[in-house]
Design a protein around this motif. Structure first.
Motif, PDB file in Angstrom:
ATOM      1  N   HIS A   1       1.257 -21.441  -4.000  1.00  0.00           N
ATOM      2  CA  HIS A   1       0.064 -20.615  -3.766  1.00  0.00           C
ATOM      3  C   HIS A   1       0.326 -19.562  -2.690  1.00  0.00           C
ATOM      4  CE1 HIS A   1      -2.444 -22.611  -6.566  1.00  0.00           C
ATOM      5  NE2 HIS A   1      -2.479 -23.772  -5.933  1.00  0.00           N
ATOM      6  N   HIS A   2       1.077 -19.979  -1.669  1.00  0.00           N
ATOM      7  CA  HIS A   2       1.392 -19.075  -0.565  1.00  0.00           C
ATOM      8  C   HIS A   2       2.214 -17.877  -1.083  1.00  0.00           C
ATOM      9  CE1 HIS A   2       2.027 -17.880   3.523  1.00  0.00           C
ATOM     10  NE2 HIS A   2       3.345 -17.984   3.436  1.00  0.00           N
ATOM     11  N   LEU A   3       3.224 -18.195  -1.877  1.00  0.00           N
ATOM     12  CA  LEU A   3       4.067 -17.123  -2.432  1.00  0.00           C
ATOM     13  C   LEU A   3       3.238 -16.202  -3.339  1.00  0.00           C
ATOM     14  CD1 LEU A   3       6.906 -15.876  -2.815  1.00  0.00           C
ATOM     15  CD2 LEU A   3       7.211 -17.415  -4.762  1.00  0.00           C
ATOM     16  N   SER A   4       2.324 -16.795  -4.092  1.00  0.00           N
ATOM     17  CA  SER A   4       1.467 -15.991  -4.979  1.00  0.00           C
ATOM     18  C   SER A   4       0.623 -15.016  -4.180  1.00  0.00           C
ATOM     19  CB  SER A   4       0.541 -16.896  -5.794  1.00  0.00           C
ATOM     20  OG  SER A   4       1.262 -17.521  -6.804  1.00  0.00           O
ATOM     21  N   THR A   5       0.036 -15.520  -3.088  1.00  0.00           N
ATOM     22  CA  THR A   5      -0.824 -14.663  -2.264  1.00  0.00           C
ATOM     23  C   THR A   5      -0.036 -13.494  -1.688  1.00  0.00           C
ATOM     24  OG1 THR A   5      -2.008 -16.660  -1.650  1.00  0.00           O
ATOM     25  CG2 THR A   5      -2.478 -14.704  -0.349  1.00  0.00           C
ATOM     26  N   ILE A   6       1.140 -13.812  -1.135  1.00  0.00           N
ATOM     27  CA  ILE A   6       1.957 -12.747  -0.521  1.00  0.00           C
ATOM     28  C   ILE A   6       2.441 -11.760  -1.588  1.00  0.00           C
ATOM     29  CG2 ILE A   6       4.048 -12.252   0.804  1.00  0.00           C
ATOM     30  CD1 ILE A   6       3.812 -15.111   1.916  1.00  0.00           C
ATOM     31  N   SER A   7       2.890 -12.311  -2.716  1.00  0.00           N
ATOM     32  CA  SER A   7       3.429 -11.435  -3.771  1.00  0.00           C
ATOM     33  C   SER A   7       2.357 -10.481  -4.272  1.00  0.00           C
ATOM     34  CB  SER A   7       3.930 -12.270  -4.950  1.00  0.00           C
ATOM     35  OG  SER A   7       4.911 -13.157  -4.515  1.00  0.00           O
ATOM     36  N   LYS A   8       1.170 -11.010  -4.414  1.00  0.00           N
ATOM     37  CA  LYS A   8       0.070 -10.167  -4.899  1.00  0.00           C
ATOM     38  C   LYS A   8      -0.138  -8.984  -3.948  1.00  0.00           C
ATOM     39  CE  LYS A   8      -4.129 -10.852  -7.401  1.00  0.00           C
ATOM     40  NZ  LYS A   8      -4.936 -11.833  -8.050  1.00  0.00           N
ATOM     41  N   ALA A   9      -0.093  -9.276  -2.650  1.00  0.00           N
ATOM     42  CA  ALA A   9      -0.288  -8.210  -1.662  1.00  0.00           C
ATOM     43  C   ALA A   9       0.865  -7.200  -1.704  1.00  0.00           C
ATOM     44  CB  ALA A   9      -0.407  -8.814  -0.272  1.00  0.00           C
ATOM     45  N   VAL A  10       2.080  -7.708  -1.926  1.00  0.00           N
ATOM     46  CA  VAL A  10       3.249  -6.805  -1.981  1.00  0.00           C
ATOM     47  C   VAL A  10       3.181  -5.931  -3.233  1.00  0.00           C
ATOM     48  CG1 VAL A  10       5.755  -6.731  -2.303  1.00  0.00           C
ATOM     49  CG2 VAL A  10       4.767  -8.305  -0.657  1.00  0.00           C
ATOM     50  N   LEU A  11       2.808  -6.574  -4.333  1.00  0.00           N
ATOM     51  CA  LEU A  11       2.842  -5.851  -5.609  1.00  0.00           C
ATOM     52  C   LEU A  11       1.688  -4.878  -5.771  1.00  0.00           C
ATOM     53  CD1 LEU A  11       3.774  -8.837  -7.930  1.00  0.00           C
ATOM     54  CD2 LEU A  11       5.215  -6.875  -7.438  1.00  0.00           C
ATOM     55  N   LYS A  12       0.601  -5.152  -5.070  1.00  0.00           N
ATOM     56  CA  LYS A  12      -0.584  -4.324  -5.275  1.00  0.00           C
ATOM     57  C   LYS A  12      -0.332  -2.889  -4.811  1.00  0.00           C
ATOM     58  CE  LYS A  12      -5.546  -4.611  -4.871  1.00  0.00           C
ATOM     59  NZ  LYS A  12      -6.660  -5.175  -4.146  1.00  0.00           N
ATOM     60  N   ALA A  13      -0.513  -1.974  -5.706  1.00  0.00           N
ATOM     61  CA  ALA A  13      -0.322  -0.559  -5.366  1.00  0.00           C
ATOM     62  C   ALA A  13      -1.516   0.229  -5.875  1.00  0.00           C
ATOM     63  CB  ALA A  13       0.960  -0.044  -6.007  1.00  0.00           C
TER      64      ALA A  13
ATOM     65  N   LEU B   1       8.401  -9.136   6.028  1.00  0.00           N
ATOM     66  CA  LEU B   1       8.288 -10.072   4.906  1.00  0.00           C
ATOM     67  C   LEU B   1       8.126  -9.313   3.593  1.00  0.00           C
ATOM     68  CD1 LEU B   1       8.047 -12.976   3.916  1.00  0.00           C
ATOM     69  CD2 LEU B   1       5.608 -12.885   4.406  1.00  0.00           C
ATOM     70  N   GLU B   2       7.346  -8.251   3.646  1.00  0.00           N
ATOM     71  CA  GLU B   2       7.140  -7.429   2.448  1.00  0.00           C
ATOM     72  C   GLU B   2       8.474  -6.859   1.954  1.00  0.00           C
ATOM     73  OE1 GLU B   2       4.366  -4.283   3.064  1.00  0.00           O
ATOM     74  OE2 GLU B   2       4.741  -3.407   1.111  1.00  0.00           O
ATOM     75  N   LYS B   3       9.246  -6.345   2.903  1.00  0.00           N
ATOM     76  CA  LYS B   3      10.561  -5.794   2.534  1.00  0.00           C
ATOM     77  C   LYS B   3      11.440  -6.874   1.913  1.00  0.00           C
ATOM     78  CE  LYS B   3      11.018  -2.030   5.834  1.00  0.00           C
ATOM     79  NZ  LYS B   3      11.770  -1.527   6.990  1.00  0.00           N
TER      80      LYS B   3
ATOM     81  N   SER C   1      11.858   1.517  -3.005  1.00  0.00           N
ATOM     82  CA  SER C   1      11.197   2.375  -2.035  1.00  0.00           C
ATOM     83  C   SER C   1      10.277   1.516  -1.181  1.00  0.00           C
ATOM     84  CB  SER C   1      10.382   3.452  -2.745  1.00  0.00           C
ATOM     85  OG  SER C   1       9.309   2.870  -3.419  1.00  0.00           O
ATOM     86  N   PHE C   2      10.406   1.661   0.095  1.00  0.00           N
ATOM     87  CA  PHE C   2       9.603   0.848   1.006  1.00  0.00           C
ATOM     88  C   PHE C   2       8.563   1.700   1.712  1.00  0.00           C
ATOM     89  CE2 PHE C   2      13.738  -1.607   1.273  1.00  0.00           C
ATOM     90  CZ  PHE C   2      13.350  -2.515   0.330  1.00  0.00           C
ATOM     91  N   ASP C   3       8.270   2.844   1.126  1.00  0.00           N
ATOM     92  CA  ASP C   3       7.359   3.745   1.802  1.00  0.00           C
ATOM     93  C   ASP C   3       5.906   3.525   1.398  1.00  0.00           C
ATOM     94  OD1 ASP C   3       7.724   4.493  -0.765  1.00  0.00           O
ATOM     95  OD2 ASP C   3       7.746   6.642  -0.361  1.00  0.00           O
ATOM     96  N   THR C   4       5.626   2.322   0.922  1.00  0.00           N
ATOM     97  CA  THR C   4       4.261   2.062   0.469  1.00  0.00           C
ATOM     98  C   THR C   4       3.253   2.155   1.610  1.00  0.00           C
ATOM     99  OG1 THR C   4       2.810   0.411  -0.436  1.00  0.00           O
ATOM    100  CG2 THR C   4       4.744  -0.415   0.640  1.00  0.00           C
ATOM    101  N   THR C   5       2.110   2.679   1.295  1.00  0.00           N
ATOM    102  CA  THR C   5       1.067   2.821   2.318  1.00  0.00           C
ATOM    103  C   THR C   5       0.259   1.540   2.463  1.00  0.00           C
ATOM    104  OG1 THR C   5      -0.331   3.720   0.604  1.00  0.00           O
ATOM    105  CG2 THR C   5       0.783   5.303   2.043  1.00  0.00           C
ATOM    106  N   GLU C   6       0.533   0.588   1.577  1.00  0.00           N
ATOM    107  CA  GLU C   6      -0.217  -0.664   1.641  1.00  0.00           C
ATOM    108  C   GLU C   6       0.540  -1.714   2.450  1.00  0.00           C
ATOM    109  OE1 GLU C   6       0.704   0.538  -1.480  1.00  0.00           O
ATOM    110  OE2 GLU C   6      -1.082   1.751  -1.707  1.00  0.00           O
ATOM    111  N   SER C   7       1.449  -1.274   3.292  1.00  0.00           N
ATOM    112  CA  SER C   7       2.295  -2.216   4.000  1.00  0.00           C
ATOM    113  C   SER C   7       1.508  -3.230   4.822  1.00  0.00           C
ATOM    114  CB  SER C   7       3.239  -1.457   4.935  1.00  0.00           C
ATOM    115  OG  SER C   7       4.085  -0.663   4.181  1.00  0.00           O
TER     116      SER C   7
END
Lengths: 168, 203
Positions: free
Chosen positions: A54-66, B140-142, B112-118
């Motif tokens: 669940h933790h990985l899902s939460t973080i991944s969602k935030a990373v992937l969200k654009a 962590l995001e990177k 690309s790591f220039d996302t504004t949602e960092s």
């Protein structure tokens, strides 16, 4: 701590990581989900695996969200709509319909045929000829003017002659 | 009514456009229907494209191409699946083809790591907004982006559809035209690799 790490490494004998992954994704049938839910109550290894999932899902969602910016969204829309308009037959008015090649070419062809037949069927017109004929002329002339009267179509010939010239 | 709407305002509201009506109007080549379609799906398609390609500009181009492709091929859409399933499939295929193309040309492996949602990641993980948490979140995001980029394309596509769109295994299987078991195994392996990668960085 060492015992716990060993447990994590060895895993649980009841459920394997793939099953736990499917459980965390909500992809197990109701009975199995219930069983695993009960198992998590007393198995710390499986519980931690599900929590990690669940933790990985939460973080991944935030990373992937654009998010698209307003400008980017409009850019996509305008380019796609431009393409749609370019590829579509215009039907936004009679003028557009009449100006389309499908209509214009047959109309032009019919008009050409019409004009051709109109002129070819026209009755013979009387030929307009000269009203006076000069039979002969000898001598030198310095200048000539030829005119025709507007209504009677009579030809008037005027010329300026030298001394030895004759008028007919 | 349509002409009036177009001439007065370019903004369309997707509300009230149920799927069957939208599809029918799209098949007629109705411009308003295309505006509704774009309004409804551009954000989701962009997120998927960005998740797979990790490149903002390319994702914009891909989304644009997807809508153009929909315009060209809507007549062939047989409505055996949902419109969204069809759109997702076109998007994923476009992304995978795009990556194949670039990998062939440039040996592509860029991110690309220039996302504004960092900052989102920091909030998602800790709920804190202090600079230290934000910095940790960015790191962590990177790391996750690096792990994502290192995944095989098909596994990344499954991971993105699951984590981002929250689709079921069956829906993902339909979109990618693979078996449900394949979805499960690709997803499991993707998570395993990402987790292992993060452990290597001490997370």
């Amino acid at each position: 701590m060492a015992v716990r790490e060993k447990e994590m490494r060895d895993g649980c004998d009841v459920y394997n990581p793939v099953q736990l992954s499917r459980f965390a994704d909500g992809e197990m049938d109701d009975d199995t989900s219930q069983e695993i839910g009960n198992h998590l109550g007393h198995c710390s290894i499986c519980r931690q695996m599900v929590e990690a999932h669940h933790h990985l899902s939460t973080i991944s969602k935030a990373v992937l969200k654009a998010e698209l910016s307003l400008g980017e969204g409009l850019r996509i829309e305008s380019r796609v709509i431009e393409h749609v308009r370019r590829k579509q037959p215009r039907t936004d008015g009679w003028a557009a319909v009449f100006m389309s090649k499908k209509v214009l070419i047959p109309v032009a062809a019919i008009a050409s045929f019409g004009l051709f037949f109109l002129f070819s069927m026209k009755p013979d017109m009387p030929l307009v000829g000269p009203s006076a004929i000069i039979e002969s002329f000898s001598g030198d002339i310095s200048s000539v003017i030829i005119m025709e009267t507007p209504e009677s179509h009579e030809t008037v010939l005027w010329y300026s002659e030298n001394e030895n010239a004759q008028r007919t | 009514v349509i002409f009036f709407q177009l001439s007065v305002s370019n903004k369309v509201k997707p509300d009230g456009w149920e799927e069957p009506r939208l599809i029918a109007r799209l098949k007629q080549g109705d411009e308003t229907a295309f505006k509704v379609l774009i309004e409804k799906y551009r954000h989701r398609l962009f997120s998927i494209a960005y998740g797979i390609t990790q490149d903002r500009e390319d994702s914009l181009d891909i989304v644009q191409e997807v809508f153009v492709k929909v315009f060209r091929n809507i007549g062939r859409f047989q409505e055996k699946s949902k419109l969204s399933t069809w759109l997702y499939r076109i998007t994923v295929n476009h992304c995978l083809n795009w990556q194949r193309r670039w990998k062939r040309r440039l040996g592509w492996q860029h991110h690309s790591f220039d996302t504004t949602e960092s900052n989102a990641i920091a909030g998602a993980e800790s709920g804190k907004n202090d600079p230290e948490s934000i910095l940790q979140g960015k790191e962590l995001e990177k790391m996750i982006q690096m792990q994502l980029a290192a995944l095989p394309d098909k596994s990344r596509a499954v991971f993105v559809l699951k984590e981002l769109e929250g689709l079921s295994y069956d829906e993902i299987a339909k979109i990618l035209k693979i078996k449900r078991g394949t979805v499960s195994s690709r997803l499991f392996n993707a998570r395993k690799k990402i987790t292992a990668g993060l452990r290597a960085y001490g997370r």
